[in-house]
Design an enzyme around this catalytic site. Sequence first.
Site, PDB file in Angstrom:
ATOM      1  N   ARG A  43       4.901  53.811  -6.164  1.00 27.48           N
ATOM      2  CA  ARG A  43       5.585  54.497  -5.065  1.00 27.48           C
ATOM      3  C   ARG A  43       4.599  54.560  -3.913  1.00 27.48           C
ATOM      4  O   ARG A  43       3.582  55.262  -3.985  1.00 27.48           O
ATOM      5  CB  ARG A  43       6.018  55.893  -5.528  1.00 27.48           C
ATOM      6  CG  ARG A  43       6.634  56.741  -4.456  1.00 27.48           C
ATOM      7  CD  ARG A  43       8.047  56.304  -4.176  1.00 27.48           C
ATOM      8  NE  ARG A  43       8.711  57.348  -3.383  1.00 27.48           N
ATOM      9  CZ  ARG A  43       9.646  57.088  -2.512  1.00 27.48           C
ATOM     10  NH1 ARG A  43      10.063  55.859  -2.328  1.00 27.48           N
ATOM     11  NH2 ARG A  43      10.191  58.063  -1.833  1.00 27.48           N
ATOM     12  N   GLY A  44       4.865  53.837  -2.879  1.00 27.22           N
ATOM     13  CA  GLY A  44       3.930  53.692  -1.767  1.00 27.22           C
ATOM     14  C   GLY A  44       3.470  54.985  -1.143  1.00 27.22           C
ATOM     15  O   GLY A  44       2.290  55.164  -0.862  1.00 27.22           O
ATOM     16  N   ASP A  46       3.017  57.806  -2.378  1.00 29.53           N
ATOM     17  CA  ASP A  46       2.095  58.556  -3.241  1.00 29.53           C
ATOM     18  C   ASP A  46       0.733  57.892  -3.396  1.00 29.53           C
ATOM     19  O   ASP A  46      -0.283  58.576  -3.494  1.00 29.53           O
ATOM     20  CB  ASP A  46       2.672  58.681  -4.662  1.00 29.53           C
ATOM     21  CG  ASP A  46       3.810  59.662  -4.776  1.00 29.53           C
ATOM     22  OD1 ASP A  46       4.060  60.399  -3.816  1.00 29.53           O
ATOM     23  OD2 ASP A  46       4.435  59.679  -5.845  1.00 29.53           O
ATOM     24  N   THR A  47       0.720  56.569  -3.468  1.00 27.28           N
ATOM     25  CA  THR A  47      -0.489  55.909  -3.976  1.00 27.28           C
ATOM     26  C   THR A  47      -0.984  54.688  -3.208  1.00 27.28           C
ATOM     27  O   THR A  47      -2.071  54.204  -3.493  1.00 27.28           O
ATOM     28  CB  THR A  47      -0.245  55.462  -5.431  1.00 27.28           C
ATOM     29  OG1 THR A  47       0.835  54.530  -5.450  1.00 27.28           O
ATOM     30  CG2 THR A  47       0.058  56.641  -6.340  1.00 27.28           C
ATOM     31  N   GLY A  76      10.847  41.263   7.234  1.00 23.20           N
ATOM     32  CA  GLY A  76      12.127  40.613   7.447  1.00 23.20           C
ATOM     33  C   GLY A  76      12.657  39.854   6.240  1.00 23.20           C
ATOM     34  O   GLY A  76      13.803  39.447   6.232  1.00 23.20           O
ATOM     35  N   GLU A 110      12.947  48.417 -10.014  1.00 18.61           N
ATOM     36  CA  GLU A 110      11.797  47.547 -10.274  1.00 18.61           C
ATOM     37  C   GLU A 110      11.296  47.758 -11.705  1.00 18.61           C
ATOM     38  O   GLU A 110      11.048  46.801 -12.443  1.00 18.61           O
ATOM     39  CB  GLU A 110      10.714  47.897  -9.253  1.00 18.61           C
ATOM     40  CG  GLU A 110       9.579  46.942  -9.136  1.00 18.61           C
ATOM     41  CD  GLU A 110       8.670  47.381  -7.992  1.00 18.61           C
ATOM     42  OE1 GLU A 110       8.978  47.045  -6.832  1.00 18.61           O
ATOM     43  OE2 GLU A 110       7.667  48.053  -8.266  1.00 18.61           O
TER      44      GLU A 110
END
Length: 173
Positions: A43-44, A46-47, A76, A110
Amino acid sequence: MLKRPFEDMLGEEGSTTTSSSSSQYSHNVQSYRYRYDVFISFRGSDTRHGFVGHLYAHLVRKGLIVFKDDIELRRGESISPQLLQAIQDSRVSIVVFSKDYASSTWCLDEMAAIYSRHLELKQIVFPVFYDVDPSHVRKQNGVYENAFVLHTETFKDDLHKVDGWKRAMTCFA
C-alpha cells in the site's frame, strides 16, 4: 548474500528430482522464463517512501530484478493488465501488509492474483507485517476489521470476491 536463498528455494537449471510427477513440475517451473525475480505488493501511502523503498533498493543492490509499481509502470498505461502480467512473470512475491493495505481494493485484487499464482504454480510468497499484527491479517480483525466490514457492504452482490480476499489473506498470514 540474499540472492542465494532465493535460488536455493526456486531450484537451479539442471536440477533433477526422483519422482516423475515432481520432475515434470520442476521442469515446467524451471523452463518458464521469468522477467522478475521479485514482485512487491504494498500500500503506497503506508510504505512506499520508507520500508518498501529501502527493501526495493536492497534487493536491487543484491542483483535481483524487482517489480515495484511506481518504478515499472509508465504514466497513462493501464495498470491492471500490466500488474497481473508482472505477477505472472515473477518468481517470488513479497506482500507487505500494513495498516491501510486492506482498505485498498486494488491491493486486495493484487493479493488475490498472487494467491492464484501461488496455488497454480506454487509461487513462493513472503508476507511482511509492517506495523500490523499478523493475527489481525489472518483473522481480518483489529485494524483490518473495519475495512472488511466496508468491503462486505460495498460488494454485497459479489461476496465471493470478498471471500477470496479473506482466503488469500488467511493463507499468507
